[in-house]
Write an enzyme that holds these catalytic residues in place. Structure first.
Site, PDB file in Angstrom:
ATOM      1  CD  GLU A 119      -2.588  -1.191   2.778  1.00 31.73           C
ATOM      2  OE1 GLU A 119      -1.715  -1.730   3.536  1.00 31.73           O
ATOM      3  OE2 GLU A 119      -3.257  -1.950   2.724  1.00 31.73           O
ATOM      4  CE1 TYR A 131       7.949   0.330  -3.375  1.00 27.36           C
ATOM      5  CE2 TYR A 131       5.252   1.869  -3.238  1.00 27.36           C
ATOM      6  CZ  TYR A 131       6.495   1.379  -3.139  1.00 27.36           C
ATOM      7  OH  TYR A 131       7.231   1.625  -1.644  1.00 27.36           O
TER       8      TYR A 131
END
Length: 169
Positions: A119, A131
């Site tokens: 998250e 990411y």
């Protein structure tokens, strides 16, 4: 495990597995970026769990100095989760975040994990870009997940990376 490497800034670092002895230093580093930083006791409790592992980046030539970056992850039921990752502001843009994420991915591949979740604050564009470079895809959102007096509530992106190749049989 001890992995030496040169950063983009030509400094020498080493990646090492985190231990409970790192808990205080992790708490101090976590305080730099998180509105609700984790305490040394919380890090210690996590590092005592069999399912939790992590890596710290230390600058070579500073003895057994505190990590200047770290990642903490969990592996359970074939799925990994990044619990937290932080790099000291003074050591950013040197490839440490990339190296830390790579170490977790290598560990999870070795354990034959199927996926890795995380998250991230929806406003943290540098982290989201990192990411995505690793192949993470957005799979959900959590409204008002992060809270700060300075910025108010912010959402989190839930991201996933598949770790196993799917065969088309």
């Amino acid at each position: 495990m001890r992995i030496p490497f040169l950063s983009a800034g030509r400094k020498e670092f080493v990646l090492e597995r985190l231990t409970e002895a790192d808990s205080e230093a992790l708490s101090v580093l976590h305080r730099e970026d998180f509105v609700r930083p984790w305490s040394a006791d919380e890090f210690s409790a996590l590092l005592q769990q069999d399912t939790v592992f992590g890596f710290g980046a230390r600058e070579v030539g500073h003895g057994a100095g505190a990590p200047v970056g770290f990642v903490l992850a969990r592996l359970a039921a074939g799925e990994g989760e990044i619990l937290t990752i932080a790099v000291a502001r003074s050591h950013r843009r040197q490839g440490l975040g990339w190296r830390l994420m790579d170490a977790v991915l290598r560990e999870l591949h070795g354990e034959r994990a199927e996926a890795l979740f995380l998250e991230v604050d929806e406003t943290n564009m540098p982290a989201i870009a990192l990411y995505r470079r690793f192949g993470f895809q957005e799979v959900g959102r959590r409204a008002n997940y992060y809270h700060s007096s300075e910025h108010g509530p912010r959402g989190a992106l839930v991201m996933r990376r598949d770790l196993r190749q799917k065969t088309g049989r």
